[in-house]
Each structure stands twice: as structure tokens, then as C-alpha cells.
Design an enzyme around this catalytic site. Structure first.
Site, PDB file in Angstrom:
ATOM      1  N   ARG A 260     -63.736  21.593  -0.637  1.00  0.00           N
ATOM      2  CA  ARG A 260     -63.139  20.717   0.373  1.00  0.00           C
ATOM      3  C   ARG A 260     -64.119  20.503   1.518  1.00  0.00           C
ATOM      4  O   ARG A 260     -64.762  21.451   1.978  1.00  0.00           O
ATOM      5  CB  ARG A 260     -61.829  21.306   0.894  1.00  0.00           C
ATOM      6  CG  ARG A 260     -60.790  21.453  -0.206  1.00  0.00           C
ATOM      7  CD  ARG A 260     -59.459  21.937   0.296  1.00  0.00           C
ATOM      8  NE  ARG A 260     -58.550  22.192  -0.827  1.00  0.00           N
ATOM      9  CZ  ARG A 260     -57.317  22.664  -0.718  1.00  0.00           C
ATOM     10  NH1 ARG A 260     -56.840  22.930   0.484  1.00  0.00           N
ATOM     11  NH2 ARG A 260     -56.573  22.860  -1.785  1.00  0.00           N
ATOM     12  N   ARG A 275     -61.446  29.163   6.398  1.00  0.00           N
ATOM     13  CA  ARG A 275     -61.555  27.736   6.119  1.00  0.00           C
ATOM     14  C   ARG A 275     -62.957  27.452   5.579  1.00  0.00           C
ATOM     15  O   ARG A 275     -63.903  27.286   6.330  1.00  0.00           O
ATOM     16  CB  ARG A 275     -61.277  26.925   7.386  1.00  0.00           C
ATOM     17  CG  ARG A 275     -60.913  25.469   7.129  1.00  0.00           C
ATOM     18  CD  ARG A 275     -60.539  24.785   8.432  1.00  0.00           C
ATOM     19  NE  ARG A 275     -59.339  25.352   9.023  1.00  0.00           N
ATOM     20  CZ  ARG A 275     -58.098  24.996   8.691  1.00  0.00           C
ATOM     21  NH1 ARG A 275     -57.901  24.096   7.745  1.00  0.00           N
ATOM     22  NH2 ARG A 275     -57.068  25.552   9.287  1.00  0.00           N
ATOM     23  N   GLU A 347     -51.193  30.712   6.226  1.00  0.00           N
ATOM     24  CA  GLU A 347     -50.820  30.167   4.916  1.00  0.00           C
ATOM     25  C   GLU A 347     -51.706  30.740   3.810  1.00  0.00           C
ATOM     26  O   GLU A 347     -52.925  30.803   3.940  1.00  0.00           O
ATOM     27  CB  GLU A 347     -50.955  28.640   4.919  1.00  0.00           C
ATOM     28  CG  GLU A 347     -50.640  28.003   3.575  1.00  0.00           C
ATOM     29  CD  GLU A 347     -51.214  26.603   3.427  1.00  0.00           C
ATOM     30  OE1 GLU A 347     -51.430  26.182   2.278  1.00  0.00           O
ATOM     31  OE2 GLU A 347     -51.481  25.944   4.459  1.00  0.00           O
ATOM     32  N   SER A 350     -48.991  27.253  -1.040  1.00  0.00           N
ATOM     33  CA  SER A 350     -48.162  26.084  -0.755  1.00  0.00           C
ATOM     34  C   SER A 350     -47.606  25.598  -2.085  1.00  0.00           C
ATOM     35  O   SER A 350     -48.362  25.234  -2.984  1.00  0.00           O
ATOM     36  CB  SER A 350     -49.012  24.992  -0.097  1.00  0.00           C
ATOM     37  OG  SER A 350     -48.207  23.960   0.411  1.00  0.00           O
ATOM     38  N   ARG A 388     -58.055  34.062   0.649  1.00  0.00           N
ATOM     39  CA  ARG A 388     -57.121  34.458   1.706  1.00  0.00           C
ATOM     40  C   ARG A 388     -56.398  35.758   1.355  1.00  0.00           C
ATOM     41  O   ARG A 388     -56.045  36.529   2.245  1.00  0.00           O
ATOM     42  CB  ARG A 388     -56.146  33.322   2.005  1.00  0.00           C
ATOM     43  CG  ARG A 388     -56.857  32.131   2.633  1.00  0.00           C
ATOM     44  CD  ARG A 388     -55.940  31.193   3.374  1.00  0.00           C
ATOM     45  NE  ARG A 388     -56.718  30.210   4.122  1.00  0.00           N
ATOM     46  CZ  ARG A 388     -56.211  29.376   5.029  1.00  0.00           C
ATOM     47  NH1 ARG A 388     -54.911  29.424   5.307  1.00  0.00           N
ATOM     48  NH2 ARG A 388     -56.983  28.514   5.662  1.00  0.00           N
TER      49      ARG A 388
END
Length: 423
Positions: A260, A275, A347, A350, A388
């Protein structure tokens, strides 16, 4: 993507649904374009019928040795009109499809109102937060002190937002991914799948990344795209297919690197691994019938929760509000894991029900018996983000001397090792 027929049937309801996402009414513009498109198609069909009738008249005139010049002039004028419409109808169809492709999914009625993450609703908490008798550190402080997490080396190779892991931390990351795959394939009915990391435009369009989110992606010089999640590859396996209802639900999973660009995230989570441009994730995808998708959504979310519970990581389940629900999703649950170094939840998974939104974009259908094919419902979720999970383990299992206790369920993946100490 939306069905223009549904918008024709309830334009006001469609606009009201988009208003929940803060989008101005658009049905009038869509329906006007649709009317022009349908009028062009209807006119083309009428001219085709007129030309066919004229051809018969010319044939009869020639058999009777009559003058056909006027009829042929009329035919020439018809051809010119048809040529113009043959270009106009596809142009209008392309414009309509382009407009529809940029409109997000309508939200489930259960989705709460709200403009951003502050409007998300806590559904449940699980686990007890550990009480520390010493000042807790963040994951990057722990990893660097162990000599097993190297951000400078990664920056030398690729720039910011990359990480090099070494030794026991590299193995711990691998162990987490293997553990997740084993649980999902042996207990939750998902089939492990190896998929391409490079995909074409059609695949990115099918799951909703294109055209709206091109800036969030990495594209290669030959026009293909690095996947931002294995959802793209896994879900598109159903593209263009008509699946027998008896084969549904299809549940598939993959552990892949994800890529990403993190466009728009400048200044956010610049330290550590939260991130990244490249990270590993176990993805869960379900393809099912409309009748079963809501139950499948709860089932998928529970599968992801099981991973966190086995690792004994405190978490909470959130129902995302209207302003925080993703482009393709009708309803999303986020799982947020407790990270004591930041004293907050972050988070880690999801899980979303896309309903028929993606299926319509990729023409993925199923057939029950001899009936007409209908669009499947697609769902996807992180089962969970490996990087994560590594962060959460480091911070929740840290010891005063800087060592890390390895969760019991990972011991067999670590060759029996129970603690990570400095290299």
C-alpha cells in the site's frame, strides 16, 4: 456497483442511502443519462427495423425493374444516422458505467450514523488488560533493543515505512502467520490458497480498488498492480463465473505480502511497524448466497476473534459507522487489539459484508436449480494482520528486562522456544 434498474425503481431511497455517507443526491443525473442511453438504443433498433423494411422495398423495386435511386438515397441517410448512434449508445453506456463505478455501496440499516471513527459503536470487549509493574515500551523500542528490528537497514534498501526483522522476531512473524492459517483451515473451514501478488485492472476494478483508489496502490511498468490485500486475488477467482448453489459457501484464505502506498497518511504512525508499505496478512474470503451472507459475516468475524483469543490478546469488536465504512462494504466489524505501549486499541482486523456490490462489478453469479442466475454475496476479512499481531504480542508480552514471552500457542512454531532475548 449499483444496478441502474434498482435506482429507477426507488431513486429517492437510493439518494437517501448515499446521504448517510455524506454524498449529495445523484439519482437525477444518473437517470437522465440512463434515459438518453436507452433512447439511443431504442432509436437504433427502430432505424434497424426501418432499414430492413427499406431493403425489402429496394429488392422488390429491382425485381420490377423500377427506379431505386430515391430509395437508395433514403437508405444512405439511414446508414449515416445508424453510424452516429452506433457510436453514441456505447459512449453513453460507458459514461453511465463510469459514474456508477465511483459510487460507494449502500449501508446496512444497522450501521450507526457518524462522520468518522468517533461514531463507531463498541459491540463487545474481550480479555483483561495486563497490569505492568514497570514502564511499558512500544514495539519498536523493544525490537530495536533486542537487536532484531532494523528500521535504518530497511530505509537504506527501500526508504521509509519498511522494516527488517531478524532472528527470533523474523521467526515469530512467520510463526504467527502459520498459526493463523492452521486455525482457519483446520477449524474454520477455509481452504488455503496461493494467489498472484500482481493483478490486472479488471481484478482491481472488481473488488472496488479502481478507479477510485488508484493513488493508494503500486503499479508496475507493464500496467499490473501489486495487491493491497489478498481479497483482490481471492474474490476475483469468482469473476465471470456462474457457481452452482450447492457449492456455496466458498471459504478461502491466503497468507500474502500486501502493498500500500499509504497516500494521505503523511505524519501518521511514522515510527515502528503500524503503517507500512509492505506487510503480511492472512485474508479470509467467503462467497455465498444473499440469504446466508449476514450469518457468514458473523461467522467470519468470530474466526478472526478466535486468533486473538488464542493469543490471549485483549481486543474489542467495533461496528463501523456510516462515515468510517469502506467504499465497497455494506457493513463492517473492526477488531481492535490493545497495545499497552500506546495505551490504546488499534485495528488488527476488518471484516466486511459487501453484499452483491463486488459481484456485480465482476459478474460473479450463482444458480439455484434451473432458475435464473443471481449475483453472489462476497465477504472478506483479515484473519488477522500478521505485522500488527506481532506488535501486539511484543507489547503485551514484554518483560521488565526487555525480553518477550512467547504465547503458548506459538511454542511449537518456534521450535519450543518460550522467550525472546537480546541477540
Amino acid at each position: 456497483m449499483h444496478d441502474i434498474k434498482t435506482i429507477r425503481e426507488d431513486a429517492a431511497g437510493f439518494d437517501a442511502g448515499l446521504a448517510r455517507r455524506g454524498i449529495m443526491p445523484i439519482s437525477t443525473e444518473l437517470l437522465e443519462l440512463d434515459e438518453r442511453r436507452r433512447a439511443a438504443v431504442a432509436q437504433l433498433q427502430a432505424l434497424q427495423a426501418e432499414r430492413n423494411a427499406l431493403a425489402k422495398r429496394i429488392g422488390e423495386a429491382k425485381r420490377n425493374k423500377a427506379d431505386t435511386s430515391a430509395l437508395e438515397e433514403e437508405g444512405s441517410a439511414l446508414r449515416e444516422q445508424m453510424e452516429a448512434l452506433n457510436a453514441e449508445a456505447p459512449r453513453l453506456d460507458s459514461l453511465l458505467r463510469d459514474m456508477l463505478s465511483k459510487i460507494p455501496n449502500l449501508l446496512d440499516p444497522a450501521v450507526p450514523e457518524g462522520k468518522d471513527e468517533n461514531g463507531n459503536k463498541v459491540i463487545k470487549h474481550w480479555g483483561s488488560k495486563r497490569e505492568f509493574s514497570f514502564p511499558v515500551k512500544q514495539h519498536f523500542e523493544l525490537g530495536e533493543a533486542l537487536g532484531l528490528m532494523d528500521f535504518a537497514g530497511a530505509a537504506k534498501l527501500a526508504g521509509s515505512r519498511f522494516t527488517v526483522l531478524r532472528g527470533a522476531l523474523a521467526r515469530l512473524e512467520r510463526a504467527l502467520g502459520q498459526f493463523m492459517l492452521d486455525v482457519h483451515t483446520t477449524e474454520h473451514g477455509y481452504s488455503e490458497t496461493t494467489v498472484p501478488l500482481l493483478v490486472n485492472d479488471a481484478a482491481m476494478f472488481g473488488t472496488g480498488q479502481l478507479p477510485k483508489f488508484a493513488e493508494d496502490l503500486f503499479q508496475t511498468t507493464d500496467g499490473r498492480w501489486l495487491i493491497p490485500t489478498a481479497e483482490v486475488s481471492l474474490t476475483n477467482l469468482a469473476a465471470g463465473e456462474i457457481l452452482p448453489a450447492a457449492k456455496l459457501p466458498i471459504r478461502i484464505t491466503a497468507l500474502t505480502p500486501c502493498f500500500r502506498s499509504e497516500a494521505g497518511s503523511a505524519g501518521r504512525d511514522v515510527r515502528g511497524m503500524l503503517r507500512q508499505h509492505q506487510f503480511n496478512k492472512v485474508e479470509l474470503v467467503s462467497i455465498t448466497t444473499p440469504e446466508e451472507s449476514e450469518a457468514e459475516h458473523d461467522r467470519m468475524t468470530r474466526a478472526a476473534e478466535t486468533i486473538l483469543e488464542r493469543l490471549e490478546l485483549p481486543y474489542r469488536r467495533m461496528l463501523l459507522c456510516a462515515g468510517d465504512t469502506g467504499f465497497s462494504a455494506a457493513k463492517t466489524y473492526d477488531l481492535e487489539v490493545w497495545v499497552p505501549g500506546q495505551q490504546t486499541y488499534r485495528e488488527i482486523s476488518s471484516c466486511s459484508n459487501m453484499r452483491a456490490f463486488q459481484a456485480r462489478r465482476m459478474n460473479a453469479r450463482y444458480r439455484a436449480g434451473e432458475g435464473k442466475p443471481d449475483f453472489v454475496h462476497t465477504l472478506n476479512g483479515s484473519g488477522v494482520a500478521v505485522g500488527r499481531a506481532l506488535i501486539a504480542v511484543l507489547e503485551n508480552y514484554q518483560n521488565e528486562d526487555g525480553s518477550i514471552t512467547i504465547p503458548g500457542v506459538l511454542h511449537r512454531y518456534m521450535g519450543g522456544q518460550e522467550t525472546i532475548t537480546a541477540a
